[in-house]
Design a protein around this motif. Structure first.
Motif, PDB file in Angstrom:
ATOM      1  N   VAL A  76       4.002   9.113 -12.811  1.00  0.00           N
ATOM      2  CA  VAL A  76       4.851  10.102 -13.474  1.00  0.00           C
ATOM      3  C   VAL A  76       4.074  11.347 -13.885  1.00  0.00           C
ATOM      4  O   VAL A  76       4.670  12.364 -14.235  1.00  0.00           O
ATOM      5  CB  VAL A  76       5.545   9.481 -14.711  1.00  0.00           C
ATOM      6  N   HIS A  77       2.771  11.265 -13.866  1.00  0.00           N
ATOM      7  CA  HIS A  77       1.954  12.444 -14.171  1.00  0.00           C
ATOM      8  C   HIS A  77       0.671  12.354 -13.359  1.00  0.00           C
ATOM      9  O   HIS A  77      -0.132  11.431 -13.539  1.00  0.00           O
ATOM     10  CB  HIS A  77       1.618  12.525 -15.660  1.00  0.00           C
ATOM     11  N   VAL A  78       0.498  13.301 -12.455  1.00  0.00           N
ATOM     12  CA  VAL A  78      -0.676  13.294 -11.580  1.00  0.00           C
ATOM     13  C   VAL A  78      -0.983  14.730 -11.172  1.00  0.00           C
ATOM     14  O   VAL A  78      -0.067  15.520 -10.906  1.00  0.00           O
ATOM     15  CB  VAL A  78      -0.423  12.414 -10.330  1.00  0.00           C
ATOM     16  N   PRO A  79      -2.238  15.115 -11.144  1.00  0.00           N
ATOM     17  CA  PRO A  79      -2.580  16.465 -10.676  1.00  0.00           C
ATOM     18  C   PRO A  79      -2.203  16.641  -9.210  1.00  0.00           C
ATOM     19  O   PRO A  79      -2.177  15.688  -8.427  1.00  0.00           O
ATOM     20  CB  PRO A  79      -4.100  16.531 -10.874  1.00  0.00           C
ATOM     21  N   HIS A 127     -10.727   9.979  -8.589  1.00  0.00           N
ATOM     22  CA  HIS A 127      -9.394  10.498  -8.897  1.00  0.00           C
ATOM     23  C   HIS A 127      -9.410  11.081 -10.308  1.00  0.00           C
ATOM     24  O   HIS A 127     -10.277  10.763 -11.128  1.00  0.00           O
ATOM     25  CB  HIS A 127      -8.339   9.394  -8.801  1.00  0.00           C
ATOM     26  N   ALA A 128      -8.434  11.925 -10.583  1.00  0.00           N
ATOM     27  CA  ALA A 128      -8.262  12.479 -11.925  1.00  0.00           C
ATOM     28  C   ALA A 128      -7.403  11.525 -12.750  1.00  0.00           C
ATOM     29  O   ALA A 128      -6.970  10.466 -12.265  1.00  0.00           O
ATOM     30  CB  ALA A 128      -7.617  13.862 -11.843  1.00  0.00           C
ATOM     31  N   ALA A 129      -7.161  11.855 -13.995  1.00  0.00           N
ATOM     32  CA  ALA A 129      -6.321  11.020 -14.857  1.00  0.00           C
ATOM     33  C   ALA A 129      -4.901  10.951 -14.286  1.00  0.00           C
ATOM     34  O   ALA A 129      -4.328  11.976 -13.900  1.00  0.00           O
ATOM     35  CB  ALA A 129      -6.300  11.584 -16.275  1.00  0.00           C
ATOM     36  N   GLN A 130      -4.350   9.730 -14.234  1.00  0.00           N
ATOM     37  CA  GLN A 130      -3.013   9.511 -13.697  1.00  0.00           C
ATOM     38  C   GLN A 130      -2.223   8.631 -14.650  1.00  0.00           C
ATOM     39  O   GLN A 130      -2.772   7.700 -15.233  1.00  0.00           O
ATOM     40  CB  GLN A 130      -3.073   8.843 -12.322  1.00  0.00           C
ATOM     41  N   ARG A 178       1.291   3.540 -18.565  1.00  0.00           N
ATOM     42  CA  ARG A 178      -0.128   3.574 -18.918  1.00  0.00           C
ATOM     43  C   ARG A 178      -0.819   4.694 -18.145  1.00  0.00           C
ATOM     44  O   ARG A 178      -0.412   5.043 -17.028  1.00  0.00           O
ATOM     45  CB  ARG A 178      -0.816   2.243 -18.616  1.00  0.00           C
ATOM     46  N   THR A 179      -1.887   5.203 -18.748  1.00  0.00           N
ATOM     47  CA  THR A 179      -2.652   6.282 -18.132  1.00  0.00           C
ATOM     48  C   THR A 179      -4.035   5.761 -17.767  1.00  0.00           C
ATOM     49  O   THR A 179      -4.715   5.138 -18.593  1.00  0.00           O
ATOM     50  CB  THR A 179      -2.784   7.480 -19.093  1.00  0.00           C
ATOM     51  N   ALA A 180      -4.418   6.007 -16.529  1.00  0.00           N
ATOM     52  CA  ALA A 180      -5.751   5.643 -16.049  1.00  0.00           C
ATOM     53  C   ALA A 180      -6.637   6.874 -16.112  1.00  0.00           C
ATOM     54  O   ALA A 180      -6.335   7.903 -15.495  1.00  0.00           O
ATOM     55  CB  ALA A 180      -5.678   5.110 -14.626  1.00  0.00           C
ATOM     56  N   ALA A 181      -7.712   6.786 -16.871  1.00  0.00           N
ATOM     57  CA  ALA A 181      -8.639   7.909 -16.971  1.00  0.00           C
ATOM     58  C   ALA A 181      -9.340   8.127 -15.637  1.00  0.00           C
ATOM     59  O   ALA A 181      -9.315   7.271 -14.740  1.00  0.00           O
ATOM     60  CB  ALA A 181      -9.663   7.643 -18.076  1.00  0.00           C
ATOM     61  N   ALA A 182      -9.956   9.259 -15.498  1.00  0.00           N
ATOM     62  CA  ALA A 182     -10.656   9.588 -14.245  1.00  0.00           C
ATOM     63  C   ALA A 182     -11.722   8.539 -13.949  1.00  0.00           C
ATOM     64  O   ALA A 182     -12.517   8.184 -14.812  1.00  0.00           O
ATOM     65  CB  ALA A 182     -11.285  10.973 -14.352  1.00  0.00           C
ATOM     66  N   GLY A 183     -11.707   8.033 -12.718  1.00  0.00           N
ATOM     67  CA  GLY A 183     -12.699   7.056 -12.294  1.00  0.00           C
ATOM     68  C   GLY A 183     -12.338   5.616 -12.546  1.00  0.00           C
ATOM     69  O   GLY A 183     -13.016   4.711 -12.040  1.00  0.00           O
ATOM     70  N   ASN A 241       0.850  -1.188   0.000  1.00  0.00           N
ATOM     71  CA  ASN A 241       0.000   0.000   0.000  1.00  0.00           C
ATOM     72  C   ASN A 241       0.883   1.235   0.000  1.00  0.00           C
ATOM     73  O   ASN A 241       1.952   1.252   0.621  1.00  0.00           O
ATOM     74  CB  ASN A 241      -0.921   0.012   1.224  1.00  0.00           C
ATOM     75  N   GLY A 242       0.450   2.262  -0.711  1.00  0.00           N
ATOM     76  CA  GLY A 242       1.232   3.481  -0.786  1.00  0.00           C
ATOM     77  C   GLY A 242       0.340   4.655  -1.109  1.00  0.00           C
ATOM     78  O   GLY A 242      -0.886   4.593  -0.957  1.00  0.00           O
ATOM     79  N   SER A 243       0.982   5.718  -1.556  1.00  0.00           N
ATOM     80  CA  SER A 243       0.265   6.937  -1.905  1.00  0.00           C
ATOM     81  C   SER A 243       0.714   7.403  -3.275  1.00  0.00           C
ATOM     82  O   SER A 243       1.854   7.153  -3.690  1.00  0.00           O
ATOM     83  CB  SER A 243       0.533   8.038  -0.867  1.00  0.00           C
ATOM     84  N   ALA A 244      -0.155   8.045  -4.001  1.00  0.00           N
ATOM     85  CA  ALA A 244       0.207   8.596  -5.297  1.00  0.00           C
ATOM     86  C   ALA A 244       1.329   9.611  -5.115  1.00  0.00           C
ATOM     87  O   ALA A 244       1.201  10.564  -4.330  1.00  0.00           O
ATOM     88  CB  ALA A 244      -1.010   9.248  -5.945  1.00  0.00           C
TER      89      ALA A 244
END
Length: 264
Positions: free
Chosen positions: A158-161, A91-94, A117-122, A60-63
């Motif tokens: 590597v990319h997160v709001p 969550h937003a896109a990550q 890979r990018t996970a879209a919001a939700g 377990n961790g944190s963004a």
């Protein structure tokens, strides 16, 4: 009759050689999961959590965290690293990425696989994969070929709001490999596998000292000189000898008694 016996011997030799070769080309068996599976990840190379190939590791961790694991890979193996990231409901896109480094901390390129890979919001989860190049028993000093030893996995976003930094995430990592056997064999071997030191605390004091990582392959490190190429070389020699005998028998023809002229 003689030709039949020679052909039978050749078929038997090929059968004996095909057994080890087929075993080497098959994927290595996966270790079964048990209660000792790691449930946490390190935060740096020196504190990377050690796992075995085929073992399922969770954490377990944190963004925004850097999560590290390490595993052993031997000559002739082509490791595949897979990771799953469980994201919170909102969550937003990550964009997440998995990187693999060797014992010298050189980043190893992936032959194929969804490394980023990018996970879209939700989206609730995403999966990453990295298939490394085949580990070589020896390489030139200037080359960056994978070599036997410890490998490090680093998983991070590597990319997160900024609003999503610190959100809780769950991760799962598993490493497997395919043993290519003699097909990936090279002449030469390392004196020792690339197994760097890791941080360890002495039982008698709070001082941190360097210690060798204790995660090794189940069968130990390969010596580097043996491969199924030796088997095929021996089989080739046997077949060449049988072919020579067969050719001699065909050209000589059936045995005939010598006819000496009278009075010779």
């Amino acid at each position: 009759m003689r030709m039949t016996r020679m052909l039978g011997a050749a078929v038997l030799a090929l059968g004996l050689a095909a057994g080890p070769a087929a075993a080497d080309s098959s994927p290595s068996p996966s270790a079964s999961d048990d209660g000792a599976a790691p449930t946490r990840a390190g935060t740096s190379f020196r504190t990377a959590t050690e796992i075995e190939q085929g073992q399922r590791a969770t954490a377990n961790g944190s963004a925004g965290d850097y999560l590290y694991w390490s595993f052993p890979a031997d000559a002739g193996q082509r490791p595949t690293v897979r990771a799953t990231v469980e994201l919170p409901k909102t969550h937003a896109a990550q964009t997440w990425q998995i990187d693999v480094y060797d014992g010298l901390r050189r980043r190893q390129a992936c032959q194929y696989g969804a490394q980023t890979r990018t996970a879209a919001a939700g989206v609730s989860s995403l999966e990453l994969a990295c298939v490394l190049r085949t580990v070589r028993a020896w390489s030139e000093p200037w080359a960056d070929d994978p070599l036997p030893g410890t490998y490090y996995i680093r998983l991070t976003v590597v990319h997160v709001p900024a609003s999503d930094l610190g959100l809780p995430v769950g991760t799962e990592v598993r490493v497997g490999s395919e043993d290519l056997g003699g097909a990936a064999a090279v002449d030469g071997s390392l004196a020792k596998p690339l197994v760097p030191g890791v941080a360890a605390k002495s039982e008698r004091s709070e001082r941190t000292s360097a210690a060798l990582a204790d995660t090794d392959p189940e069968d130990g490190w390969a010596s580097g000189w043996w491969s199924d190429r030796w088997v095929w070389t021996a089989v080739g020699g046997v077949l060449a000898a049988l072919a020579g005998i067969a050719g001699y028998a065909l050209t000589r023809g059936p045995g005939r008694p010598s006819r000496m002229p009278p009075g010779a």
